[in-house]
Design a protein around this motif. Structure first.
Motif, short mmCIF file in Angstrom:
data_model
loop_
_atom_site.label_atom_id
_atom_site.label_comp_id
_atom_site.label_asym_id
_atom_site.label_seq_id
_atom_site.Cartn_x
_atom_site.Cartn_y
_atom_site.Cartn_z
N GLY A 303 0.70 -1.20 0.05
CA GLY A 303 0.08 -0.01 -0.02
C GLY A 303 0.92 1.37 0.14
N VAL A 304 0.18 2.41 0.29
CA VAL A 304 0.62 3.73 0.30
C VAL A 304 0.69 4.32 1.72
N THR A 333 8.21 -6.44 -3.59
CA THR A 333 7.59 -5.49 -4.45
C THR A 333 8.02 -3.99 -4.28
N ALA A 334 7.66 -3.29 -5.25
CA ALA A 334 8.31 -1.88 -5.19
C ALA A 334 7.62 -1.37 -3.90
N PHE A 335 8.34 -0.27 -3.64
CA PHE A 335 7.73 0.88 -2.69
C PHE A 335 6.30 1.29 -2.88
N GLN A 336 5.66 1.33 -1.90
CA GLN A 336 4.31 1.57 -2.23
C GLN A 336 3.44 1.15 -3.52
N THR A 337 3.33 -0.27 -3.59
CA THR A 337 2.80 -0.84 -4.63
C THR A 337 1.10 -0.69 -4.28
N SER A 338 0.39 -0.19 -5.35
CA SER A 338 -1.03 -0.19 -5.15
C SER A 338 -1.97 -1.19 -5.45
N ARG A 339 -1.50 -2.11 -6.55
CA ARG A 339 -2.43 -3.37 -6.93
C ARG A 339 -1.27 -4.53 -7.34
N ALA A 340 -1.81 -5.61 -6.54
CA ALA A 340 -1.15 -6.97 -7.19
C ALA A 340 -2.43 -7.78 -7.72
N ASN A 578 -0.38 -3.39 8.98
CA ASN A 578 0.34 -1.95 9.18
C ASN A 578 -0.79 -1.08 7.90
N TYR A 579 -0.60 -1.53 6.70
CA TYR A 579 -1.26 -0.77 5.59
C TYR A 579 -1.53 -1.85 4.52
N PHE A 580 -2.38 -1.35 3.83
CA PHE A 580 -2.64 -2.34 2.48
C PHE A 580 -2.82 -1.54 1.17
N GLY A 581 -2.91 -2.00 -0.03
CA GLY A 581 -3.15 -1.18 -1.04
C GLY A 581 -4.53 -1.46 -1.52
N TYR A 582 -4.80 -1.76 -2.72
CA TYR A 582 -5.99 -2.25 -3.31
C TYR A 582 -6.02 -3.74 -2.88
#
Length: 596
Positions: A303-304, A333-340, A578-582
């Motif tokens: 996530g972000v 994964t890359a820093f601050q990945t939004s979608r997998a 801690n955090y999630f993306g989509y």
């Protein structure tokens, strides 16, 4: 890490009864290395003393640990005893004899109904074809590699991390046809909960196959108890993955192959033990009393994490959470990945970041990570089509921050469907496209824009159909409905009824389902369902998905919380990190994803 290789030919043994099977040929090669390997001290799979082991170094050892000194048993029971065999097997107690536990027709060490090494004449270390007190979790014996020839599941009492073992040699062929399997199984060197099974069969006219696996010793409360699905059969040697496995557990698996005339042949049961891992994210799951959560898997990212967010940063991983809240798959994964998101045939995991950059993909075995050629400025989201096409948002060089909607075909061909600029909708200062969904029912896309606070629908050929939300005055869309509450939009999904689910950022966040009514010239939207969060928000991102059980999965990305809620708004379960993306829910990690 240990690998086991076996070739087994199945044929009927008619001299006893038509339902009894024997293995006419067993070839076993055991190698031990990596994250765990067994030895004769780890277990007693063949119940003939200390012969077996997690990765199978047992059998009749030099010191006679499975059957006698150098395995020379003999009829009179000279094999066991002081040389190391604790229950070698004869009537006299240590050798091979008729009723002994190390061999013999009625012995527990092998024979037609035995569980260890067989012994044609009870010769201590397993007889003519036996391998002593268990071999690799019970591989000895003429008529069974550690188990009953009918069930073929013996000799699997313990397998070390990474260890693979063979069950009963005669297996459970689903038809009386002769068929053989050659199988190599090990763990992925990248992900210690992914099994890699290389296999082949001599079944004539192989037309399809599937892998099936079950979690051993699963508690009654466990939801993810195993799985499997259709696997690739191209070539002569085939490769299947075991996905969705829990860390530090043992699984029993088999290959089911279909050949000419619909004949079905099932390999003998085998076991594979996964390893634990220290680098996986910490996830907690809370289930409401008496609730029945959806069974499946949730694909998430790190996530972000904005500058004002005080919680520790999430590990730079995209990962999969099972129905019990266990992390069963992960990759860097890359820093601050939004979608997998997995592609349509479940071969790759695709990943993007919200700010733009390389679109990355990695095999589901955790290997072969690469930047996808031609997609160097993807951002925010990816949609999956059933034909293997991936649809992505790609930044243009325009100062307005417009995006191209690009399709990448399975063969790598790129096609620009449409440019999302002022010909499609009016921006608010600049464009901020952030979500894309494909809808197979009418071969269309919906795309959301956070700053313009709208969602537009287009055909797969790029024709604009309608706009929901935003400013309808002078809108390019032929149909526009602005009678919906404002709010920055992120995740969205058009469900089977045609209604549109939308996640709206705010304090608190709001989730709304809009019933859409279209005429030839107009679009109207009414609220069919809504959920206003209490105690959870998402300043950035946020997602929503209707589940097969009728509940709704809501992801509060920056709060690191996922909720499953009922149509009445009751919280069924919460999952926290801690955090999630989509997020993306799948019922299975095999085959195409759910419509999303």
């Amino acid at each position: 890490m240990a690998a086991t290789r076996a070739f087994v030919t199945l044929r009927p043994q008619v001299s006893l009864a038509s339902h009894i099977w024997r293995a006419s040929q067993i070839w076993l090669l055991v190698a031990a290395a990596g994250c765990g390997s067994g030895n004769g001290e780890n277990s007693n799979p063949g119940s003939a003393g200390r012969g077996g082991g997690g990765a199978g170094t047992g059998g009749s050892a030099v010191a006679g640990t499975g059957g006698g000194a150098a395995g020379t048993g003999g009829v009179a029971g000279t094999g066991g005893g002081p040389a190391g065999g604790t229950t070698g097997g004869a009537v006299a107690g240590t050798g091979g004899g008729i009723a002994g536990t190390g061999g013999g027709i009625a012995g527990t060490g092998g024979g037609i109904a035995g569980t260890g090494g067989a012994g044609m004449a009870g010769t201590g270390s397993g007889g003519v074809a036996g391998t002593g007190g268990g071999g690799n979790a019970g591989t000895g014996g003429i008529a069974g590699s550690g188990g009953s020839s009918t069930a073929g599941t013996g000799g699997t009492s313990s397998v070390s991390c990474g260890g693979a073992s063979m069950g009963g040699a005669a297996g459970t062929s689903a038809t009386p046809a002769i068929c053989g399997f050659q199988i190599d199984a090990t763990l992925s060197p990248a992900i210690s909960t992914v099994g890699i099974v290389n296999w082949s069969t001599d079944l004539a006219g192989l037309s399809e196959a599937r892998i099936e696996f079950t979690l051993n010793d699963a508690a009654p409360s466990v939801l993810n108890r195993g799985g499997g699905g259709k696997i690739d059969i191209s070539g002569t040697t085939h490769r299947a993955l075991m996905l969705g496995l829990k860390a530090g557990r043992t699984y029993t698996y088999r290959i089911v192959a279909t050949g000419a005339g619909g004949k079905v042949c099932t390999s003998p049961d085998r076991t594979l033990a996964t390893c634990t891992a220290a680098n996986i994210p910490t996830v907690t799951r809370t289930v409401a009393s008496g609730a029945a959560p959806a069974r499946g898997f949730i694909v998430v990212t790190n996530g972000v994490q904005d500058f004002g967010m005080t919680r520790p940063r999430a590990p730079q991983l995209s990962y999969i959470i099972d129905a019990d809240g266990d992390v069963v798959w992960w990759t860097d994964t890359a820093f601050q990945t939004s979608r997998a998101i997995m592609d349509s045939d479940g071969a790759y995991m695709w990943m993007v970041t919200p700010g733009g950059g390389n679109c990355r993909r990695v095999g589901m075995d955790g290997m072969g990570a690469e930047n996808v050629a031609g997609l160097t400025n993807c951002h925010h989201d990816i949609a999956v089509l059933s034909d293997g096409t991936m649809a992505l948002l790609v930044n243009t060089t325009e100062m307005t921050r417009s995006s191209d909607l690009i399709e990448r075909a399975a063969d790598g061909t790129l096609k620009t469907v449409v440019r999302l600029d002022s010909k499609i909708y009016k921006p608010t200062g600049s464009f901020h496209a952030n979500s894309i969904r494909y809808h197979a029912a009418d071969d269309s896309y919906t795309v959301g824009d956070r700053d313009a606070r709208l969602i537009v629908k287009l055909t797969r050929q790029g024709k604009l159909l309608w706009q929901l939300g935003g400013d309808c005055t002078g809108a390019p869309a032929p149909k526009c409905a602005s009678n919906v509450p404002g709010g920055a939009t992120h995740g969205q999904q058009q469900v089977g009824s045609g209604n549109l689910l939308v996640f709206k950022n705010g304090t608190p966040a709001q989730i709304a389902e809009y019933a859409l009514t279209e005429t030839a010239t107009s679009l109207t939207a009414t609220t069919a369902w809504s959920y206003q969060a209490t105690g959870a928000d998402s300043e950035l991102l946020g997602d929503v998905q209707r589940l097969p059980n009728g509940n709704t999965l809501i992801t509060f990305s920056t709060d690191g919380e996922i909720r499953e809620v009922t149509p009445a708004g009751a919280v069924v379960q919460t999952i926290n990190a801690n955090y999630f993306g989509y997020s993306n829910f799948r019922e299975s990690l095999y085959g195409p994803p759910l419509p999303y």
